[in-house]
Structure formats: C-alpha cells, structure tokens
Design an enzyme around this catalytic site. Structure first.
Site, PDB file in Angstrom:
ATOM      1  N   GLY A  46      -4.771   0.398 -13.418  1.00  0.00           N
ATOM      2  CA  GLY A  46      -4.157   1.706 -13.271  1.00  0.00           C
ATOM      3  C   GLY A  46      -2.849   1.619 -12.513  1.00  0.00           C
ATOM      4  O   GLY A  46      -2.633   0.677 -11.733  1.00  0.00           O
ATOM      5  N   GLN A  51       4.365   4.479  -7.680  1.00  0.00           N
ATOM      6  CA  GLN A  51       4.357   3.045  -7.382  1.00  0.00           C
ATOM      7  C   GLN A  51       5.558   2.315  -7.994  1.00  0.00           C
ATOM      8  O   GLN A  51       5.843   1.184  -7.631  1.00  0.00           O
ATOM      9  CB  GLN A  51       3.061   2.395  -7.889  1.00  0.00           C
ATOM     10  CG  GLN A  51       1.820   2.877  -7.150  1.00  0.00           C
ATOM     11  CD  GLN A  51       0.564   2.215  -7.696  1.00  0.00           C
ATOM     12  OE1 GLN A  51      -0.018   2.695  -8.651  1.00  0.00           O
ATOM     13  NE2 GLN A  51       0.166   1.101  -7.099  1.00  0.00           N
ATOM     14  N   CYS A  95      -5.280  -2.533  -4.977  1.00  0.00           N
ATOM     15  CA  CYS A  95      -4.149  -1.669  -5.309  1.00  0.00           C
ATOM     16  C   CYS A  95      -2.918  -2.546  -5.489  1.00  0.00           C
ATOM     17  O   CYS A  95      -2.652  -3.401  -4.645  1.00  0.00           O
ATOM     18  CB  CYS A  95      -3.931  -0.653  -4.185  1.00  0.00           C
ATOM     19  SG  CYS A  95      -2.545   0.452  -4.506  1.00  0.00           S
ATOM     20  N   LEU A  96      -2.190  -2.328  -6.578  1.00  0.00           N
ATOM     21  CA  LEU A  96      -1.014  -3.163  -6.849  1.00  0.00           C
ATOM     22  C   LEU A  96       0.058  -2.990  -5.767  1.00  0.00           C
ATOM     23  O   LEU A  96       0.915  -3.846  -5.609  1.00  0.00           O
ATOM     24  CB  LEU A  96      -0.437  -2.841  -8.230  1.00  0.00           C
ATOM     25  CG  LEU A  96      -1.357  -3.192  -9.417  1.00  0.00           C
ATOM     26  CD1 LEU A  96      -0.757  -2.712 -10.725  1.00  0.00           C
ATOM     27  CD2 LEU A  96      -1.625  -4.700  -9.472  1.00  0.00           C
ATOM     28  N   HIS A 137      -8.567   7.023  -7.858  1.00  0.00           N
ATOM     29  CA  HIS A 137      -7.630   6.170  -7.107  1.00  0.00           C
ATOM     30  C   HIS A 137      -6.180   6.546  -7.453  1.00  0.00           C
ATOM     31  O   HIS A 137      -5.345   6.710  -6.556  1.00  0.00           O
ATOM     32  CB  HIS A 137      -7.924   4.708  -7.460  1.00  0.00           C
ATOM     33  CG  HIS A 137      -6.986   3.704  -6.865  1.00  0.00           C
ATOM     34  ND1 HIS A 137      -7.424   2.646  -6.086  1.00  0.00           N
ATOM     35  CD2 HIS A 137      -5.645   3.552  -6.962  1.00  0.00           C
ATOM     36  CE1 HIS A 137      -6.371   1.919  -5.720  1.00  0.00           C
ATOM     37  NE2 HIS A 137      -5.275   2.440  -6.250  1.00  0.00           N
ATOM     38  N   GLU A 138      -5.894   6.681  -8.752  1.00  0.00           N
ATOM     39  CA  GLU A 138      -4.516   6.964  -9.178  1.00  0.00           C
ATOM     40  C   GLU A 138      -4.087   8.380  -8.799  1.00  0.00           C
ATOM     41  O   GLU A 138      -2.934   8.603  -8.419  1.00  0.00           O
ATOM     42  CB  GLU A 138      -4.350   6.737 -10.682  1.00  0.00           C
ATOM     43  CG  GLU A 138      -4.618   5.304 -11.155  1.00  0.00           C
ATOM     44  CD  GLU A 138      -3.922   4.237 -10.335  1.00  0.00           C
ATOM     45  OE1 GLU A 138      -2.815   4.483  -9.823  1.00  0.00           O
ATOM     46  OE2 GLU A 138      -4.489   3.142 -10.178  1.00  0.00           O
ATOM     47  N   HIS A 141      -2.884   8.509  -5.353  1.00  0.00           N
ATOM     48  CA  HIS A 141      -1.488   8.068  -5.225  1.00  0.00           C
ATOM     49  C   HIS A 141      -0.521   9.244  -5.366  1.00  0.00           C
ATOM     50  O   HIS A 141       0.486   9.315  -4.670  1.00  0.00           O
ATOM     51  CB  HIS A 141      -1.145   7.037  -6.315  1.00  0.00           C
ATOM     52  CG  HIS A 141      -1.461   5.623  -5.934  1.00  0.00           C
ATOM     53  ND1 HIS A 141      -0.872   4.994  -4.856  1.00  0.00           N
ATOM     54  CD2 HIS A 141      -2.272   4.701  -6.509  1.00  0.00           C
ATOM     55  CE1 HIS A 141      -1.326   3.744  -4.789  1.00  0.00           C
ATOM     56  NE2 HIS A 141      -2.186   3.541  -5.773  1.00  0.00           N
TER      57      HIS A 141
HETATM   58 NI    NI Z   1      -3.276   1.779  -6.201  1.00  0.00          NI
END
Ligand code: NI
Length: 173
Positions: A46, A51, A95-96, A137-138, A141
């Site tokens: 995701g 991000q 998380c990226l 999660h997304e 963000h």
């Molecule tokens: Ni993340």
C-alpha cells in the site's frame, strides 16, 4: 509511468492532513499510476499520496501475494470508512516511510470503505484480513498518523530520534 521518491521519517509532511480531491482528472489518474509503480517496485502492499509528497486523499493497494496470484491493483480516491468489524486482528505492520521498522498492531479485522475509483465513480468495498489492515494503515496516512503512534511515547521517540540521526548523517556525509 514514473517511479516516485518515497519520503521517510522524519519528513514533516508525513504528519500533515491530506485534502480531498475535488475532481478526478488525468493528473489524478497519472499520480495513481505512478504510485502503483512506486509501490510495486518498493515492494509494498500500500502507498498513500502523502508518502510521495502529495497532500491529496489518494491511496493505492495490492495485497495479492506473489506469483500464484495475479496483481489486483486498487486505487481509492477520498476513501471513507463506513464501518469497522467488531473482531480484532493483530498483524506486524511495516511502512515504506519507516524502513526496517515493524510493529505489531491490533485493528478491526474487517472494514467497509466508500471511495471514488479512477473514473470518479463511487464504490463501496468490504475487506477482511490483510487488505482490511492495509486500508486502515493507508487511511491513517491521509490523517497524518503513522504506525509508530501505536507505540508508547518512549519507544516512538526512540525511533524518531534514530531516523533524525540517520537523516543528519546523510546530509553531512
Ligand atoms: Ni505506511
């Protein structure tokens, strides 16, 4: 398509609130395509627009696993949670934007979400398991929330300090 740069801690933009997308136009579709390419290359399941430095309420996901399943790209514009299941699910999330950190988080195991698709059409989806976790999660963000916020303040500060130090080292190197 173009691969975008994924911003990481302690970038302050990650704490900002993303704004609703007023019109689903070519610019939004291109951003979604680029985000999917960036997510697949990372690789991740995701990615939220913030991000890659865009404060817009847009997320992309694909929780299909590996070679035995065909890709299932999902693009959600202005996603809104309509309902959360009463059962909980624990999952170790990464998380990226916070490389090499994994945190076990408990979230509702199912979620119903409304969103606009790439054509600007309203859709509703009920997800379970990994996809339900990834959607929550997304969407976090988009509200400036990160997985480290599920930790105690002490542990959270430790991780933030580590990333601040790393960023400083990269600048001076
Ligand atoms: Ni993340």
């Amino acid at each position: 398509m173009a691969k975008l740069t994924i911003l990481t801690l302690p970038d302050k933009i990650l704490r900002k609130m993303s704004l609703p997308i007023e019109r689903v136009d070519e610019g939004v579709r291109t951003l979604a395509e680029d985000m999917l390419e960036t997510m697949y290359a990372a690789p991740g399941v995701g990615l939220a627009a913030v991000q890659v430095g865009e404060l817009r309420r847009l997320i992309v996901l694909d929780t299909a696993k590996g070679d035995d399943e065909p890709p299932r790209p999902l693009v959600m514009i202005n996603p809104q949670i309509l309902a959360l299941g009463s059962q909980m699910r624990r999952h170790e999330e990464g998380c990226l934007s916070i490389p090499d950190v994994r945190i076990e988080i408990e979230r509702p195991s199912s979620v119903t979400v409304a969103f606009l698709d790439r054509e600007g059409k309203r859709q509703e989806l009920t997800a379970e398991g990994l996809l339900a976790t990834a959607i929550q999660h997304e969407i976090d963000h988009l509200n400036g929330k990160l997985i480290i916020d599920f930790l105690s303040r002490l542990k959270r500060d430790m991780i933030v300090r580590k990333f601040k130090k790393q960023a400083k080292a990269e600048v001076t190197a």
